[in-house]
Each structure stands twice: as structure tokens, then as C-alpha cells.
Design an enzyme around this catalytic site. Structure first.
Site, short mmCIF file in Angstrom:
data_model
loop_
_atom_site.label_atom_id
_atom_site.label_comp_id
_atom_site.label_asym_id
_atom_site.label_seq_id
_atom_site.Cartn_x
_atom_site.Cartn_y
_atom_site.Cartn_z
N PHE A 115 2.32 6.01 3.79
CA PHE A 115 3.31 4.76 3.91
C PHE A 115 3.43 4.52 2.34
CE2 PHE A 115 5.14 0.95 4.90
CZ PHE A 115 5.57 0.99 6.16
N HIS B 277 2.58 -8.67 8.39
CA HIS B 277 2.00 -7.54 8.64
C HIS B 277 1.13 -7.10 7.62
CE1 HIS B 277 1.95 -4.00 11.12
NE2 HIS B 277 2.20 -3.03 10.00
N ALA C 131 -0.78 2.13 -0.43
CA ALA C 131 0.01 1.15 -1.20
C ALA C 131 0.43 0.15 0.02
CB ALA C 131 1.26 1.63 -1.79
N VAL C 132 0.18 -1.17 -0.10
CA VAL C 132 0.38 -2.02 0.88
C VAL C 132 1.37 -3.18 0.13
CG1 VAL C 132 -0.11 -3.65 2.85
CG2 VAL C 132 -1.71 -1.77 2.09
N SER D 259 8.60 -9.45 4.70
CA SER D 259 8.86 -10.75 5.15
C SER D 259 7.91 -11.15 6.55
CB SER D 259 10.53 -10.82 5.55
OG SER D 259 10.77 -9.70 6.27
N ALA E 200 -2.39 2.96 5.24
CA ALA E 200 -3.54 2.19 4.81
C ALA E 200 -4.58 1.88 5.97
CB ALA E 200 -3.26 1.08 3.86
N PHE E 201 -3.74 1.58 7.01
CA PHE E 201 -4.53 1.04 8.37
C PHE E 201 -5.56 2.19 8.69
CE2 PHE E 201 -5.20 0.57 12.76
CZ PHE E 201 -5.82 -0.77 12.82
N GLU E 202 -4.95 3.42 8.33
CA GLU E 202 -5.79 4.66 9.17
C GLU E 202 -6.95 5.27 8.31
OE1 GLU E 202 -2.24 4.30 9.60
OE2 GLU E 202 -2.48 4.24 11.66
#
Ligand code: INI
Length: 155
Positions: free
Chosen positions: A23, A89, A81-82, A86, A57-59
Site C-alpha cells: 500500500f 482508517h 507507509a500509512v 479523510s 501495514a495492517f498485515e
């Protein structure tokens, strides 16, 4: 006083992995490049470097759990990279990645570095992934290398 700290060097035998979220890959690909550069320039043997890709990143913590359970790696550099959008999340993904990566490092007594950029804008991420503010991927791998050496001093 005896000062104990890790060196920023590898002997070439260390087996290291980079786990990267796909992502926002225009950012994470650059962070991976920086991490690889640090690994090689600090004495790593590229045959001993694996790159493991996950969706986001969640995984990262889930594959980290699996990989560390195999006891095949001396250390793992996590990259992601998070970027704030808007909706809320961002908060959920960044909180789970942060907590999960730290939990896995503690669970397996293995050095793990936290290379998940959390930024408010894409521009801030670009600055940190190989432009104005350098490439933090280099720093994330360097922190891992330092901690690897420090862990050895407590074996
Ligand atoms: N994953 C990221 O790595 N960065 C982000 O900015 C992001 N946002 O904003 O949504 C993101 N989401 C995907 C998430 O990591 C999981 O892959 C997805 O929820 C499926 O489990």
C-alpha cells in the site's frame, strides 16, 4: 561506568528480512531501497537478505508472527507507509501496525525495527522516502543492525 551499545556493522552471516507493505508502494519501494542500501553498506551479504511483501501495514504483524516463529531470521526490518485520509482508517491501521510489530519483537526476543511512516500528507511521506529529509528506510535498517549487535552482548 561501563557503556554498552551496538555497533553499526554486520559480519555478513546475519540472516535479515525486510517486510514491506505494498500500500502506497511509491513510498514503500523507496524505503525498501534505503533499507537494502544500509544492509549492504554496513557489511550485509545480499544472499542473506529476503524481501517479503504484504498488502498493507495492517498485515505486517501477522506475517512477522509466522516468520519469527520459524527462528530463521536474526532480525526483521518492517516498512510501511500509512498516510492520513479523510476517514479514521489511518488511526486503526497505524495503531494495529505499531502495536503488532512491537508485540512480535517482544514475543520472540528478536530485533525488529519499526519502519512504518505515518504522515498527514503524501508530500511528507515523499520527503522521508528519498528526498528532502533523506531516506528513512536507511535509518530503519541501521536501527535494526545496531539492535542486533546489542542483543548479542546479552546472549
Ligand atoms: N495500508 C497502508 O499500509 N497504508 C495506508 O495508508 C492504508 N490506508 O490508508 O488505508 C492501508 N490500508 C490497508 C490495510 O493496511 C490493509 O491492507 C487492509 O485493511 C486489508 O486488511
Amino acid at each position: 561506568m561501563k557503556r554498552i551499545e551496538g555497533k553499526l556493522s554486520l559480519n555478513g552471516d546475519e540472516k535479515i528480512a525486510i517486510v514491506s507493505g505494498r500500500f502506497n508502494h511509491i513510498i514503500t519501494d523507496r524505503l525498501v531501497e534505503g533499507a537494502r542500501d544500509a544492509f549492504i553498506r554496513q557489511g550485509g551479504n545480499e544472499d542473506n537478505l529476503d524481501l517479503v511483501m504484504v498488502p498493507g501495514a495492517f498485515e505486517i504483524p501477522f506475517i512477522l508472527d509466522k516468520m519469527l516463529s520459524l527462528k530463521k531470521y536474526d532480525g526483521i526490518c518492517c516498512v510501511g507507509a500509512v498516510i492520513r485520509g479523510s476517514t479514521p482508517h489511518f488511526d486503526y491501521v497505524s495503531a494495529e501496525a505499531t502495536k503488532g510489530i512491537a508485540t512480535m519483537g517482544l514475543k520472540y526476543h528478536t530485533p525488529v525495527s519499526f519502519g512504518v511512516l505515518t504522515t498527514n500528507t503524501i508530500e511528507q511521506a515523499i520527503e522521508r522516502a528519498g528526498s528532502k529529509a533523506g531516506n528513512l528506510g536507511f535509518n530503519y535498517m541501521s536501527s535494526l543492525i545496531e539492535m542486533l549487535d546489542l542483543y548479542k552482548k546479552f546472549d
